[in-house]
Design a protein around this motif. Structure first.
Motif, PDB file in Angstrom:
ATOM      1  N   PHE A 483       0.992  -0.923   0.286  1.00  0.00           N
ATOM      2  CA  PHE A 483      -0.101  -0.138  -0.284  1.00  0.00           C
ATOM      3  C   PHE A 483       0.674   1.485   0.143  1.00  0.00           C
ATOM      4  CE2 PHE A 483      -2.353  -3.073   2.205  1.00  0.00           C
ATOM      5  CZ  PHE A 483      -3.720  -2.691   1.272  1.00  0.00           C
ATOM      6  N   VAL A 484       0.695   2.800  -1.000  1.00  0.00           N
ATOM      7  CA  VAL A 484       1.986   3.929  -0.778  1.00  0.00           C
ATOM      8  C   VAL A 484       0.671   4.867  -0.337  1.00  0.00           C
ATOM      9  CG1 VAL A 484       2.472   5.110  -2.263  1.00  0.00           C
ATOM     10  CG2 VAL A 484       2.412   2.437  -3.020  1.00  0.00           C
ATOM     11  N   ILE A 485       0.965   5.283   0.918  1.00  0.00           N
ATOM     12  CA  ILE A 485      -0.846   5.906   1.586  1.00  0.00           C
ATOM     13  C   ILE A 485      -0.188   7.714   1.357  1.00  0.00           C
ATOM     14  CG2 ILE A 485      -1.396   7.037   3.245  1.00  0.00           C
ATOM     15  CD1 ILE A 485      -0.220   3.896   3.806  1.00  0.00           C
ATOM     16  N   ILE A 486      -0.510   7.985   0.743  1.00  0.00           N
ATOM     17  CA  ILE A 486       0.017   9.795  -0.008  1.00  0.00           C
ATOM     18  C   ILE A 486      -1.438  10.322   0.047  1.00  0.00           C
ATOM     19  CG2 ILE A 486      -0.686   9.251  -2.508  1.00  0.00           C
ATOM     20  CD1 ILE A 486       1.786  10.330  -2.748  1.00  0.00           C
ATOM     21  N   MET A 487      -0.550  12.263   0.264  1.00  0.00           N
ATOM     22  CA  MET A 487      -1.600  13.166   0.434  1.00  0.00           C
ATOM     23  C   MET A 487      -1.701  13.661  -0.833  1.00  0.00           C
ATOM     24  SD  MET A 487      -2.063  13.453   4.093  1.00  0.00           S
ATOM     25  CE  MET A 487      -3.242  14.686   4.824  1.00  0.00           C
ATOM     26  N   PRO A 530       5.185  -1.413  -8.677  1.00  0.00           N
ATOM     27  CA  PRO A 530       5.081  -0.761 -10.116  1.00  0.00           C
ATOM     28  C   PRO A 530       6.163  -1.036 -10.699  1.00  0.00           C
ATOM     29  CG  PRO A 530       3.893   0.440  -8.733  1.00  0.00           C
ATOM     30  CD  PRO A 530       4.738  -0.521  -7.752  1.00  0.00           C
ATOM     31  N   THR A 531       6.833  -1.014 -12.121  1.00  0.00           N
ATOM     32  CA  THR A 531       8.272  -0.912 -12.196  1.00  0.00           C
ATOM     33  C   THR A 531       8.565   0.226 -12.908  1.00  0.00           C
ATOM     34  OG1 THR A 531       7.243  -1.265 -14.858  1.00  0.00           O
ATOM     35  CG2 THR A 531       7.888  -3.771 -13.508  1.00  0.00           C
ATOM     36  N   GLU A 532       9.731   1.072 -12.703  1.00  0.00           N
ATOM     37  CA  GLU A 532      10.028   1.981 -14.101  1.00  0.00           C
ATOM     38  C   GLU A 532       9.932   2.668 -15.196  1.00  0.00           C
ATOM     39  OE1 GLU A 532      13.754   3.338 -13.807  1.00  0.00           O
ATOM     40  OE2 GLU A 532      14.453   1.773 -12.278  1.00  0.00           O
ATOM     41  N   ARG A 533       8.657   1.729 -15.994  1.00  0.00           N
ATOM     42  CA  ARG A 533       8.424   1.625 -17.201  1.00  0.00           C
ATOM     43  C   ARG A 533       6.978   2.193 -16.459  1.00  0.00           C
ATOM     44  NH1 ARG A 533       4.554  -0.962 -20.575  1.00  0.00           N
ATOM     45  NH2 ARG A 533       4.243  -0.026 -22.604  1.00  0.00           N
ATOM     46  N   GLU A 534       6.133   0.884 -15.916  1.00  0.00           N
ATOM     47  CA  GLU A 534       5.150   1.608 -15.043  1.00  0.00           C
ATOM     48  C   GLU A 534       4.808   3.395 -14.595  1.00  0.00           C
ATOM     49  OE1 GLU A 534       2.731  -2.641 -14.200  1.00  0.00           O
ATOM     50  OE2 GLU A 534       4.454  -1.709 -13.171  1.00  0.00           O
ATOM     51  N   MET A 535       5.620   3.518 -14.030  1.00  0.00           N
ATOM     52  CA  MET A 535       6.102   4.978 -13.162  1.00  0.00           C
ATOM     53  C   MET A 535       5.767   5.790 -14.420  1.00  0.00           C
ATOM     54  SD  MET A 535       6.348   4.656  -9.865  1.00  0.00           S
ATOM     55  CE  MET A 535       7.035   6.121  -9.540  1.00  0.00           C
ATOM     56  N   TRP A 542      -1.102  12.245 -12.745  1.00  0.00           N
ATOM     57  CA  TRP A 542      -1.233  10.747 -11.086  1.00  0.00           C
ATOM     58  C   TRP A 542       0.154  10.903 -10.778  1.00  0.00           C
ATOM     59  CZ3 TRP A 542      -4.553   6.757  -9.726  1.00  0.00           C
ATOM     60  CH2 TRP A 542      -5.952   7.009 -10.431  1.00  0.00           C
ATOM     61  N   PRO A 543       0.566  11.161  -9.057  1.00  0.00           N
ATOM     62  CA  PRO A 543       1.604  10.612  -8.639  1.00  0.00           C
ATOM     63  C   PRO A 543       2.189   9.581  -8.832  1.00  0.00           C
ATOM     64  CG  PRO A 543       0.057  10.913  -7.034  1.00  0.00           C
ATOM     65  CD  PRO A 543      -0.468  11.115  -8.246  1.00  0.00           C
ATOM     66  N   LEU A 544       0.751   9.113  -9.039  1.00  0.00           N
ATOM     67  CA  LEU A 544       1.944   6.916  -9.247  1.00  0.00           C
ATOM     68  C   LEU A 544       1.107   6.245  -9.980  1.00  0.00           C
ATOM     69  CD1 LEU A 544       1.279   5.962  -5.170  1.00  0.00           C
ATOM     70  CD2 LEU A 544       3.443   5.779  -6.909  1.00  0.00           C
ATOM     71  N   PRO A 545       1.023   4.922 -10.537  1.00  0.00           N
ATOM     72  CA  PRO A 545       0.714   4.001 -12.309  1.00  0.00           C
ATOM     73  C   PRO A 545      -0.490   3.760 -11.320  1.00  0.00           C
ATOM     74  CG  PRO A 545       2.769   3.628 -11.099  1.00  0.00           C
ATOM     75  CD  PRO A 545       2.723   4.238 -10.281  1.00  0.00           C
ATOM     76  N   ARG A 546      -1.122   3.448 -12.317  1.00  0.00           N
ATOM     77  CA  ARG A 546      -2.793   3.221 -12.067  1.00  0.00           C
ATOM     78  C   ARG A 546      -2.531   1.731 -11.127  1.00  0.00           C
ATOM     79  NH1 ARG A 546      -6.716  -0.565 -13.303  1.00  0.00           N
ATOM     80  NH2 ARG A 546      -8.469   0.686 -14.477  1.00  0.00           N
TER      81      ARG A 546
ATOM     82  N   MET B 762     -13.344   6.608 -11.189  1.00  0.00           N
ATOM     83  CA  MET B 762     -12.262   7.770 -11.657  1.00  0.00           C
ATOM     84  C   MET B 762     -11.578   6.638 -13.289  1.00  0.00           C
ATOM     85  SD  MET B 762      -9.595   7.933  -8.129  1.00  0.00           S
ATOM     86  CE  MET B 762      -8.612   9.740  -8.707  1.00  0.00           C
ATOM     87  N   GLU B 763     -12.074   6.196 -13.430  1.00  0.00           N
ATOM     88  CA  GLU B 763     -12.254   5.321 -14.096  1.00  0.00           C
ATOM     89  C   GLU B 763     -12.032   6.810 -15.350  1.00  0.00           C
ATOM     90  OE1 GLU B 763     -11.273   1.480 -14.465  1.00  0.00           O
ATOM     91  OE2 GLU B 763      -9.818   2.606 -15.654  1.00  0.00           O
ATOM     92  N   PRO B 764     -12.842   6.999 -15.566  1.00  0.00           N
ATOM     93  CA  PRO B 764     -12.550   8.080 -17.132  1.00  0.00           C
ATOM     94  C   PRO B 764     -11.713   9.453 -16.954  1.00  0.00           C
ATOM     95  CG  PRO B 764     -15.283   8.165 -15.707  1.00  0.00           C
ATOM     96  CD  PRO B 764     -14.188   7.615 -14.879  1.00  0.00           C
ATOM     97  N   GLU B 765     -11.207   9.533 -15.999  1.00  0.00           N
ATOM     98  CA  GLU B 765     -10.006   9.936 -16.270  1.00  0.00           C
ATOM     99  C   GLU B 765      -9.092   9.314 -16.817  1.00  0.00           C
ATOM    100  OE1 GLU B 765      -9.198  11.590 -12.869  1.00  0.00           O
ATOM    101  OE2 GLU B 765     -11.094  12.669 -11.840  1.00  0.00           O
ATOM    102  N   LEU B 766      -8.656   7.727 -16.276  1.00  0.00           N
ATOM    103  CA  LEU B 766      -7.853   7.029 -16.803  1.00  0.00           C
ATOM    104  C   LEU B 766      -7.791   6.097 -17.713  1.00  0.00           C
ATOM    105  CD1 LEU B 766      -7.045   5.624 -13.493  1.00  0.00           C
ATOM    106  CD2 LEU B 766      -5.780   6.759 -14.756  1.00  0.00           C
ATOM    107  N   SER B 767      -7.091   6.141 -18.681  1.00  0.00           N
ATOM    108  CA  SER B 767      -7.423   5.724 -20.386  1.00  0.00           C
ATOM    109  C   SER B 767      -6.798   4.022 -19.046  1.00  0.00           C
ATOM    110  CB  SER B 767      -6.002   5.662 -20.743  1.00  0.00           C
ATOM    111  OG  SER B 767      -4.922   5.858 -20.263  1.00  0.00           O
ATOM    112  N   PRO B 768      -8.185   2.690 -19.348  1.00  0.00           N
ATOM    113  CA  PRO B 768      -7.426   2.285 -19.107  1.00  0.00           C
ATOM    114  C   PRO B 768      -7.171   1.173 -19.900  1.00  0.00           C
ATOM    115  CG  PRO B 768      -9.522   2.020 -20.199  1.00  0.00           C
ATOM    116  CD  PRO B 768      -9.394   3.438 -20.310  1.00  0.00           C
ATOM    117  N   GLN B 769      -5.740   0.047 -18.596  1.00  0.00           N
ATOM    118  CA  GLN B 769      -4.556  -0.164 -19.737  1.00  0.00           C
ATOM    119  C   GLN B 769      -4.769  -1.821 -19.500  1.00  0.00           C
ATOM    120  OE1 GLN B 769      -0.640   0.803 -17.705  1.00  0.00           O
ATOM    121  NE2 GLN B 769      -1.328   2.410 -17.232  1.00  0.00           N
ATOM    122  N   PRO B 770      -4.861  -2.770 -20.448  1.00  0.00           N
ATOM    123  CA  PRO B 770      -4.804  -4.475 -21.009  1.00  0.00           C
ATOM    124  C   PRO B 770      -4.130  -4.938 -18.650  1.00  0.00           C
ATOM    125  CG  PRO B 770      -4.060  -3.535 -22.154  1.00  0.00           C
ATOM    126  CD  PRO B 770      -4.393  -2.290 -21.687  1.00  0.00           C
ATOM    127  N   GLY B 771      -4.451  -5.758 -18.847  1.00  0.00           N
ATOM    128  CA  GLY B 771      -3.708  -6.489 -18.327  1.00  0.00           C
ATOM    129  C   GLY B 771      -4.608  -6.228 -16.487  1.00  0.00           C
TER     130      GLY B 771
END
Lengths: 675, 833
Positions: A483-487, A530-535, A542-546, B762-771
């Protein structure tokens, strides 16, 4: 040949000529002293170089009008020292409670002299190793396989004394004033030298270049005595209460906006300073014109021969001549002392005043060179507080922790808790942690799950930009999800042109928490680091990847996120669903029942009751739970004898399964309303 | 049913009588052309065919036309066969091809000529004639665009009836035209034969060979962009069905009822459909009205919906009833129900058997529907501890006896008392607060104990102090004694247990006894005076001075067990004498239970701390314990099956002796023999009910495989509980000859309810990623009640959903007060303060 001789000469005496330290810190300002404090506490070999005779030389001169705009809140109504740091923007971190800034000043916006005094005390009380009157004028590298980073840093001071270090922490700040060059810029006075005596401006017409806090501070000082003040800058004014960025124009300095908008002669203009030109007429008045009018002309021919904009455009805004033009354009990092081999490059665009660094605060050009303090602000420029004491005191600590792991095998400090403490540990931190709060969206708490999610490890204030490198940077393992906790502020809430007072700006209900606008905690859940690529490919803004799942704790007017139903309950549900477990607390009696009816026990019973630490609860509490329908009372119903074989089995099973399902929802809602 | 039929007939008669009738003859007989034309009346339609005497080819056609004449006459169309004289060469009689046609006149104007092969039967004749006559009333469309144009024009003005027929001239076509004849002035009729249009308007894959009729509610559409709601005719297209459908569509959506529902009759009941009453009251009228409308739309064409005001009608039904159902069948009483969801109403109508009427016994009904509801109340607290604490928060705790410690006074306060007990807690944390309540009871209980100071530290106020004291969990209780390491409490969080711990930790553990008299007194629980013994067995380590290694281990173990166990040690010269009294020699343990009445001597063979600890803990366990909530974990740790006797009160002497024999018979027992006093531990009833659905006759002996398999076996209740019987039974049981009565649930402890799925919101803000899985789904628990389940996720508020919540009738039928409360909650934003 002479050069070669010189070099070999140095080599010959290298053993004696270089004073060696593991860590060299350049600058004994707030960031340098803060770094020194952590190095000292860790027992590291370090030295701080300060060109002045005392710490905080920047504050000895600036701000010129001596009023700091960092708040010094005396009272918060709370005794929680960590929480109180959220509203103390001047103190450095230390274990010494004497070194809290509120003990130095009672002013909400303290005097800069107090800061100088505070920094002196900080250095002396903590016995930090600072070498004063040492101006580092050159930094270069010496390749060496044995060195921590494959090279040593060689520093030379103004007396040609040399120093050698394994790691270089640059906390030199940004102190080189920004200047613009345009025809007539020689008539411009600089903020660093301009008079601060309002009487010197009596009856004058003043033009100020710039639109930052120094510009407005200068204007504020002379507002009452001038004919009028005009301010010119390239871009529109950015108000910090709209951008939520403390470096933008603070309300304390914006008196001129008031007089401008209330049409009291003062004014604000936008234009590119590079296009500007100033000509001085015979009376010594300064006229604003544009550079292209001056091109191909002989300026020495005198002002009469120069076309002024108002000759063509008779309502040109700055057609009135000025008595003085003052430049308040801020400062930049001093790149000049670094040898080219260090590749200390300025950033691009609006961060060109800062050196290029990674989100770990390490230089992009040189391994082992970390930039601390104001100069490190490129990481979160115009976003968070990394350029200011209340922010960089935490990023400096983060850098120290990275270094401890990298060079001394001391992993990032962490605490291991049983999973039952998961909700609690998050609630505790989001309510009191100052680093998360000040360095929102930059520093994050990380929860590393242990196998089977029965325990977790809590890491505080890790730079979220290097999340992908977490295992390498912290020496901790993130194999079972995190988990990543951020404000965060609400996306699209902050901005120079945003209305931050619109009706219904604040969300009140937990289920709409993701639309919260004010600073609120957000928890990201990742099954894998998350990998560097995902970052890199993370969504814009977004501060972080999905993440695999995300939770927002709804914004709170009091920034107090301890409400059982609005804050803690939705968080618990989120954590439960991420982990696939039931994180409710149970009284010992429920655990007892489960022990004889279930093969498995919920974590609360498993880690508490079974280990003989069950919660027996007082009679009143158990009664309340019974009334809430969350606990069955068998005392009265069953002593009367057997009941008919009714549908109890089913309902009982249900009770066991969802022990918490309230029996009287109505009552609950009414209750919730009351609260 | 007969009554229903009557209504049918009467409405049909009504339909027929509403049609303008004229003429009486069925087929006017063969006038001459002159005669025919002179007889035509302005505005009157007639269908004529011209026939030269008798032509054999026209014969079947004539039969059809005769058969349809009567029907056409009902629509004011006279059918005439005109005899063409042989010499007639006029327009209609003269031409050969004209004789193969029929002509439709209105007055003298020829409207349409039909080839006789288009009029192949009665249906086609009626359909085509009416189609021609109703040219303005019935629009024929070929494309979707045409249809949409008509729809758009009609919005806000009138409703539309759209029909698809596979071909013109069919029975369905006729039915539509006949209906149009009656309703054409009220609704706009639109007809098509284009299969593509059918596909465009029908929801699922339609059968192009069958007709289809839609009622489009365009009249109430206010926004041009809004589509007309559509209600399809579910039955085959017959005149009767269409008529019924249009009648239903024309009826008010929701009828307001303020009289006895038994006496109510609406068009729905008359047409043989049920009527659903939504029970309403003044306070919730708006919400109920919306619910009723929502339901009515769902049930349109299937049932009627009425809103029944409980304030106006005195109903002798349960207050919780919210829905009533009246069926068209005569004599059937109205059913009153408690339903949770509008879906249930719909199901109710579609399959009346599914929902059982509410039982008279409210108690049982309650449990019944409690089972089904509530799995999407994510915002309702389901943590018993948190809820109990928040319900108790207004009560002021008697904490005067407990000193508040802070960062400032912590270190200065500790030396002031011989022993300081500190509870570290967090004022926002429920378990801490629950323990604080027990702690306040402890304080009252121990008030006046010399040298003892009870105190507390709120870690929410003083995080620095708590981390300095290495408190990482809330709550933590420590006893600080001068010159000693603080002792952290590791037992049950109950007032009694805490008191006992605090008292026991008053004296050193183990307590060094100096004389034989002290040692004897200690075993009897009389020494030292300040150490209570009533609940605790006394453990005395006896060592000869030579056995220092065992003594060290014993002392170490004592430090660990401090506060939990009464431990003493004796190593004077006469230690041997003491131990030999109990037929052991040092190093040995003497274990005295129940005030020294029984003292057991145990030789100490192992001399390391861990073994010593384990042994002490084991020896302290009772041989035939009464299992209680606080002591169960000690026995659980043995990891053995339980042979447990459930008793309504104290167990009888006989049973006790038999059980004790059983327990003592095998020293290294492979199972735990114990009993449970239901009077003292009433939660035991919960266990019995879970396994036997009702409380079986007591006493009851159970074998519970707690750790392997989870089978529960019940000792035959007819057999007396004796050691022999039990052993026999256990043998059979072990041999697999007994069938388990029940099994411990294998269910995992999954999340009780789903979380808000913010990621999806929040999905509309995000382009969904496969996988990546797009949504977070709570795992379904295996069997049993769903752990949240579909309804939960379906109910997840989406952005639009919440925005529209106020206006769109909610799905929830659940009560009215919760909804009112929810509405109040909605939009409560602190900015409004």
């Amino acid at each position: 040949l002479g050069l070669a001789m010189y070099a070999s000469g140095l080599c010959a005496v290298s053993g004696a000529a270089f004073l060696y330290h593991d860590y060299c810190v350049i600058g004994a300002g707030p960031a340098g002293l803060q770094a020194a404090y952590f190095l000292q506490r860790a027992g590291r070999d370090y030295i701080v170089f300060e060109r002045s005779h005392a710490p905080g030389s920047f504050f000895a001169l600036y701000p010129r009008h001596r009023k700091l705009i960092s708040i010094n809140k005396q009272y918060t109504g709370k005794s929680n020292s960590e929480f109180n740091l959220r509203h103390d923007w001047n103190s450095l971190l230390s274990h010494d409670r004497r070194l809290l800034f509120r003990r130095y000043s009672r002013d909400f916006f303290p005097n800069a002299d107090t800061m100088v005094r505070y920094l002196e005390d900080f250095a002396s009380l903590l016995k930090l190793r600072v070498q004063y009157n040492t101006a580092i004028i050159h930094v270069t590298l010496e390749k060496n396989e044995q060195a921590w980073n494959g090279h040593y840093f060689l520093l030379t001071d103004q007396d040609r004394k040399n120093y050698k270090c394994s790691s270089l922490l640059v906390a030199a700040g940004t102190w080189v004033p920004n200047v613009v060059n345009f025809p007539g810029s020689e008539y411009v006075e600089g903020y660093e030298t301009v008079s601060i005596n309002p009487e010197d401006f009596t009856g004058q017409t003043v033009l100020i270049l710039g639109r930052g806090n120094s510009a407005f501070e200068t204007a504020e000082n002379i507002l009452g005595v001038t004919n009028f003040i005009h301010m010119v800058s390239r871009s529109r004014v950015r108000l910090s209460w709209a951008t939520h960025y403390v470096g933008d124009l603070r309300a304390i300095n914006n008196g001129l906006l008031d007089t401008y908008q209330l049409k009291s002669l003062d004014g604000l203009l936008e234009g590119d300073l590079e296009d500007l030109a100033i000509v001085k007429d015979k009376k010594g008045k300064l006229h604003i014109t544009l550079r292209f009018y001056l091109e191909n002309r002989n300026i020495s021919a005198g002002i009469d021969s120069i076309t002024l904009p108002q000759d063509e455009l008779d309502n040109f805004a700055t057609r009135a001549p000025y008595d003085r033009v003052i430049r308040c354009l801020g400062w930049k990092f001093d790149f000049s002392i670094y040898n080219r081999s260090l590749r200390m490059m300025p950033g691009k665009g609006n961060i060109k005043k800062y050196p290029q660094i990674k989100p770990s605060y390490e230089s992009r050009g040189t391994r082992g060179l970390f930039v601390l303090g104001t100069a490190s602000h490129s990481v979160d420029f115009r976003k968070s507080a990394g350029g200011f004491i209340h922010g960089f005191r935490y990023t400096t600590r983060a850098v120290h922790r990275l270094l401890e792991n990298r060079h001394h095998g001391v992993p990032w400090p962490s605490t291991v808790y049983p999973i039952t403490q998961l909700t609690n540990s998050i609630i505790k931190r989001v309510n009191e942690a100052s680093g998360l709060y000040q360095m929102f969206s930059v520093l994050a708490d990380i929860i590393l799950l242990r196998e089977n999610a029965t325990a977790f490890e809590y890491l505080e204030e890790y730079p979220v930009g290097v999340l992908a490198e977490l295992e390498m940077q912290t020496g901790r393992k993130a194999r079972n999800g995190l988990f990543v906790i951020i404000m965060e502020y609400g996306r699209n809430f902050s901005g120079a042109d945003k209305d931050v007072f619109y009706y219904n700006r604040a969300v009140g209900e937990a289920q709409h928490a993701w639309q919260s606008n004010f600073l609120h905690p957000v928890i990201y859940y990742y099954k894998h680091l998350p990998t560097e690529r995902e970052m890199r490919l993370r969504p814009p803004d977004w501060p972080l990847p999905r993440p695999n799942a995300i939770h927002h704790i709804v914004e709170d007017f009091l920034t107090d996120w301890t409400a059982p139903n609005a804050h803690i309950l939705p968080l618990r549900r989120f954590l439960e669903n991420c982990l696939g477990t039931d994180l409710r607390n149970f009284f010992a009696e429920s655990c007892f029942l489960f022990a004889f009816t279930h093969q498995k026990l919920p974590p609360s019973c498993q880690q508490g009751y079974v280990r003989m630490q069950g919660l027996l609860g007082s009679q009143e509490l158990r009664q309340h739970a019974v009334q809430a329908g969350l606990l069955q009372d068998y005392t009265h119903t069953d002593l009367s004898g057997d009941r008919p074989p009714d549908s109890h089995h089913g309902s009982q099973e249900h009770l066991m399964r969802d022990h918490g399902i309230p029996l009287r929802p109505l009552q609950h809602l009414v209750n919730a309303k009351d609260e | 049913m007969p009554a229903q039929k009557d209504r049918w007939v009467s409405s049909l008669v009504f339909l027929l009588f509403s049609i303008p009738l004229c003429g009486s003859a069925s087929l006017q007989q063969e006038p001459s052309p002159q005669h025919y034309f002179s007889g035509l009346e302005a505005g009157k339609a007639s269908l004529a065919f011209f026939s030269p005497s008798v032509s054999p080819g026209a014969q079947p056609f004539l039969e059809h036309i005769e058969s349809s004449a009567e029907a056409l006459q009902d629509y004011g169309v006279s059918v005439v066969k005109v005899n063409c004289p042989k010499e007639d060469v006029s327009r209609y009689c003269g031409k050969e091809n004209a004789l193969r046609k029929a002509f439709l006149f209105r007055g003298h104007r020829l409207i349409r000529e039909f080839p006789t092969d288009a009029l192949f039967d009665g249906n086609s004749i009626v359909a085509n004639v009416l189609f021609a006559l109703l040219f303005n009333e019935v629009k024929y469309v070929e494309t979707l665009a045409d249809l949409e144009n008509i729809e758009n024009v009609l919005k806000g003005k009138s409703n539309m009836v759209f029909a698809y027929v596979p071909a013109t001239g069919t029975a369905e076509h006729r039915a539509v035209m006949e209906a149009a004849f009656v309703y054409g002035t009220i609704h706009q009729f639109v007809l098509t034969t284009e299969a593509a249009l059918l596909k465009a308007t029908s929801p699922d894959d339609p059968d192009v060979s069958s007709a289809w009729l839609l009622f489009c509610h365009c009249q109430q559409v206010t926004e041009p962009a809004q589509a007309c709601r559509k209600t399809a005719l579910a039955q085959p297209l017959t005149l009767l069905n269409i008529h019924r459908h249009l009648k239903l569509m024309g009826a008010p959506l929701v009828t307001e009822v303020a009289e006895d529902p038994e006496k109510i009759s609406t068009v729905h009941l008359q047409l043989g459909l049920p009527l659903v009453f939504i029970l309403s009251q003044k306070e919730t009228y708006e919400a109920d009205r919306r619910t009723a409308e929502f339901v009515a739309w769902q049930l349109l064409g299937k049932a009627g919906v009425a809103l029944l005001s409980r304030d106006l009608v005195e109903l002798n039904v349960l207050q919780r009833s919210n829905v009533a159902l009246k069926t068209p069948d005569e004599g059937m009483p109205i059913q009153y129900l408690v339903l949770e969801d509008t879906d249930e109403v719909i199901t109710l109508v579609e399959d009346k058997n599914k929902v059982k009427p509410i039982q008279e016994d409210e108690q049982e009904g309650e449990e019944e529907d409690e089972d089904q509801q509530e799995n999407n109340n994510q915002d309702i607290q389901d943590d018993q501890v948190v809820e109990a604490v928040s319900r108790d928060k207004k009560r002021e705790l008697p904490l005067e006896q407990i000193l508040v410690l802070t960062e400032e006074n912590f270190h200065s306060s500790l030396p002031e008392a011989a022993r300081t007990v500190v509870l570290f807690y967090a004022s926002w944390e429920a378990v801490s607060l629950a323990v604080l309540r027990s702690y306040s009871e402890v304080a009252a209980h121990l008030q006046g104990t010399p040298g003892l100071l009870l105190s507390r530290v709120n870690c929410w106020d003083w995080p620095g102090l708590c981390s300095q004291e290495n408190v990482t969990q809330f709550p933590t209780l420590r006893v600080y004694q001068q010159g000693q390491q603080p002792v952290t409490y590791g037992g049950m969080w109950g007032a009694e247990e805490l008191s006992s711990f605090i008292l026991l930790s008053q004296v050193p553990c183990p307590l060094k006894l100096a004389t034989m008299a002290e040692a004897e007194g200690y075993l009897r629980g009389e020494f030292p005076a300040e150490l209570p013994s009533h609940h605790h067995p006394s453990l005395l380590g006896v060592f000869s001075s030579a056995t220092s290694k065992a003594r060290e281990a014993f002392e170490e173990a004592g430090n660990i067990l401090s506060g939990h166990v009464r431990m003493g040690m004796y190593f004077e010269d006469d230690a041997l004498a003491l131990s030999q009294k109990y037929s052991v020699s040092p190093p040995a343990l003497l274990l005295a239970r129940s005030g020294g009445r029984s003292v057991e001597g145990i030789a100490l063979s192992k001399h390391n701390v861990q073994d010593m600890l384990q042994m002490i803990r084991y020896e302290l366990l009772d041989i035939f314990p009464e299992i209680t909530v606080p002591n169960l974990p000690q026995y659980l740790q043995l990891g053995k099956p339980f042979l447990i006797l459930f008793s309504a009160g104290d167990i009888s002497q006989v049973e006790s002796e038999e059980m004790l024999k059983l327990a003592k018979g095998r020293p290294q027992q492979t199972f735990v023999v114990c009993w449970l006093n239901l009077k003292k531990t009433p939660v035991g009833y919960g266990i019995l009910r879970t396994h036997f659905s009702t409380t079986p006759p007591l006493p009851l002996l159970l074998w519970v495989n707690l750790h392997a398999g989870g089978q529960v076996f019940k000792f035959p209740s007819k057999q007396p509980i004796t050691e022999v019987n039990i052993l026999l039974w256990l043998e059979k049981l072990q041999a697999g000859l007994e069938i388990p009565s029940s099994t411990l649930s294998e269910e995992d402890w999954t999340p009780p309810l789903p979380a808000y799925d913010f990621l999806q919101m929040m999905e509309p803000e995000l382009s969904p990623q496969p996988g990546h899985s797009p949504a977070q789904q709570p795992p379904r628990s295996p069997g049993g009640a769903p752990a949240g389940g579909d309804s939960g996720t379906r109910e997840e508020p989406s952005q639009e959903g919440t925005a529209a919540e106020g206006g769109v009738p909610g799905r929830g039928l659940r009560g009215t007060a919760p909804r009112m409360a929810a509405r109040d909650k909605h939009g409560r934003r602190h900015g409004e303060l």
